[in-house]
Design an enzyme around this catalytic site. Structure first.
Site, short mmCIF file in Angstrom:
data_model
loop_
_atom_site.label_atom_id
_atom_site.label_comp_id
_atom_site.label_asym_id
_atom_site.label_seq_id
_atom_site.Cartn_x
_atom_site.Cartn_y
_atom_site.Cartn_z
N ARG A 70 -19.47 -21.32 2.76
CA ARG A 70 -19.60 -22.21 1.60
C ARG A 70 -20.91 -22.98 1.66
O ARG A 70 -21.58 -23.19 0.64
CB ARG A 70 -18.40 -23.18 1.56
CG ARG A 70 -17.11 -22.47 1.19
CD ARG A 70 -15.88 -23.24 1.62
NE ARG A 70 -15.72 -24.51 0.96
CZ ARG A 70 -15.04 -25.55 1.47
NH1 ARG A 70 -14.46 -25.45 2.67
NH2 ARG A 70 -14.93 -26.66 0.80
N ARG A 81 -6.78 -27.56 3.71
CA ARG A 81 -7.12 -26.53 2.72
C ARG A 81 -7.43 -25.21 3.41
O ARG A 81 -8.04 -25.19 4.47
CB ARG A 81 -8.35 -27.00 1.90
CG ARG A 81 -7.95 -27.60 0.59
CD ARG A 81 -9.09 -28.25 -0.12
NE ARG A 81 -10.28 -27.43 -0.31
CZ ARG A 81 -11.33 -27.83 -1.03
NH1 ARG A 81 -11.32 -29.00 -1.62
NH2 ARG A 81 -12.38 -27.06 -1.16
N LYS A 131 -17.51 -35.45 -3.36
CA LYS A 131 -17.48 -35.29 -4.83
C LYS A 131 -16.10 -35.62 -5.40
O LYS A 131 -15.97 -36.40 -6.34
CB LYS A 131 -17.87 -33.85 -5.23
CG LYS A 131 -19.24 -33.42 -4.74
CD LYS A 131 -19.58 -32.00 -5.16
CE LYS A 131 -18.72 -30.92 -4.53
NZ LYS A 131 -18.85 -30.77 -3.08
N ARG A 142 -22.35 -24.46 -10.65
CA ARG A 142 -22.60 -24.16 -9.25
C ARG A 142 -23.68 -23.11 -9.05
O ARG A 142 -24.01 -22.76 -7.93
CB ARG A 142 -21.31 -23.62 -8.67
CG ARG A 142 -20.80 -24.42 -7.53
CD ARG A 142 -19.46 -23.82 -7.17
NE ARG A 142 -19.07 -24.22 -5.87
CZ ARG A 142 -18.17 -25.17 -5.62
NH1 ARG A 142 -17.62 -25.83 -6.60
NH2 ARG A 142 -17.84 -25.44 -4.39
N ARG A 181 -10.04 -33.53 6.79
CA ARG A 181 -9.48 -33.69 5.43
C ARG A 181 -8.07 -33.13 5.34
O ARG A 181 -7.75 -32.08 5.88
CB ARG A 181 -10.36 -32.96 4.41
CG ARG A 181 -9.70 -32.95 3.02
CD ARG A 181 -10.64 -32.58 1.92
NE ARG A 181 -11.19 -31.25 2.06
CZ ARG A 181 -12.17 -30.79 1.28
NH1 ARG A 181 -12.67 -31.55 0.34
NH2 ARG A 181 -12.63 -29.57 1.46
#
Ligand code: AP5
Length: 212
Positions: A169, A158, A16, A91, A125
Site C-alpha cells: 500500500r 483490518r 485521514k 488516488r 489500529r
C-alpha cells in the site's frame, strides 16, 4: 454560504479517517470514504464485495472503472450538494481527472508521516466490525477492551493491516497517489500538515487552514 469540497491525502495510517470524522462533526459535512464503502460491501458479501475482497486484502487498488463509477454516482446525491469530505479518493491521476470534471475540490490536505510511524500505527489500529469506528491500542483505546464505545461491536484488525499488505500500500501511495498531489499543488490547493502531531493538533491545523 461557503461550500467546502475537501480531500484528505496521506499515506496509510496518516490519520485521514480519524480527521474526516472530526471535520464532519465540526463542519456538518458528509464523508465519502471509498475504503469504508468497499469494507461494507465485503462484510455484506455482496457481488462487489466478493470482487474487491482479495484486492484489498493484498493491498492493491480497486480498478478505476469500479471506484470512479461508485464515487461519481454517490456525489450526485442530495446529501453532498453543500460540500463533502473525501477520504481515500482520488488516488491516482485518472480518478482526479474524472472528479475534477464535475466537482473541483476547494481544499486538499496532505497529512505527512514517516513509514516507521505508519507501521506502528497500523499494527495498533483496531476498527469496529459493526460501525467502522477507528481506535488505537495506544493513543485512542476503547473504554472496554475490544468493544466499540458507540455500538458495542467487536474491534478487529483490518485484513490489509498485515505487514505484507502495508508495504504494498505504501508503494502504491508513492507511485500512484503522490502524482495526484502534484496535480493539486500546481493549482495551489495543497496544504501540508504535520500528521505526526497529536490527533488534536492535526485537527487544529486543518481547521485553521479551512477558516483562513
Ligand atoms: P482506505 O480505507 O482508504 O485505507 P488507506 O488509504 O490505506 O488509509 P488508512 O485507512 O489505512 O489510514 P488513515 O489515513 O485513514 O488512518 P486512520 O485515521 O485510520 O483504503 C483501503 C483499501 O481500499 C485500499 O488499499 C484499496 O484497496 C481500496 N481503495 C480505497 N479507495 C480506493 C480508490 N480511490 N481507488 C482504488 N482502490 C481504493 O489512523 C490510523 C491509526 O492511527 C488509527 O489507529 C488512529 O487511531 C491512529 N491515529 C490517527 N491519527 C493519529 C495521530 N495524530 N497520532 C497518533 N495516532 C493517530
Amino acid at each position: 454560504m461557503n461550500i467546502f469540497k475537501i480531500a484528505l491525502f496521506g499515506s496509510q495510517g496518516s490519520g485521514k479517517g480519524t480527521q474526516a470524522k472530526m471535520l464532519s462533526e465540526k463542519y456538518n459535512l458528509p464523508i465519502l470514504a471509498t475504503g469504508d464503502i468497499f469494507r461494507k460491501e465485503i462484510k455484506n458479501e455482496t457481488d462487489l464485495g466478493k470482487l474487491v475482497s482479495s484486492l484489498i486484502k493484498d493491498g492493491k487498488l480497486v480498478p478505476d472503472e469500479i471506484t470512479v463509477k461508485i464515487v461519481l454516482r454517490e456525489l450526485c446525491g442530495e446529501k453532498y450538494k453543500n460540500g463533502f469530505i473525501l477520504d481515500g479518493f482520488p488516488r491516482n491521476i485518472a480518478q482526479s481527472n474524472e472528479l475534477e470534471k464535475e466537482n473541483g475540490l476547494t481544499h486538499v490536505f496532505e497529512l505527512e508521516i514517516g513509514d516507521e510511524e505508519v507501521k506502528r500505527r497500523l499494527s495498533d489500529r483496531r476498527i469496529c466490525s459493526k460501525c467502522g469506528a477507528i481506535y488505537s491500542l495506544t493513543v485512542k483505546p476503547s473504554k472496554q477492551e475490544s468493544i466499540c464505545d458507540s455500538c458495542d461491536g467487536a474491534l478487529i484488525l483490518r485484513e490489509d493491516d498485515k505487514p505484507e499488505a502495508i508495504q504494498k500500500r505504501l508503494n502504491i501511495y508513492r507511485k500512484e497517489t503522490k502524482p495526484v498531489l502534484n496535480f493539486y499543488k500546481e493549482k495551489g490547493k495543497v496544504v501540508k500538515v504535520d500528521g505526526a502531531q497529536s490527533i488534536e493538533k492535526v485537527f487544529e491545523d486543518i481547521c485553521k487552514a479551512i477558516e483562513k
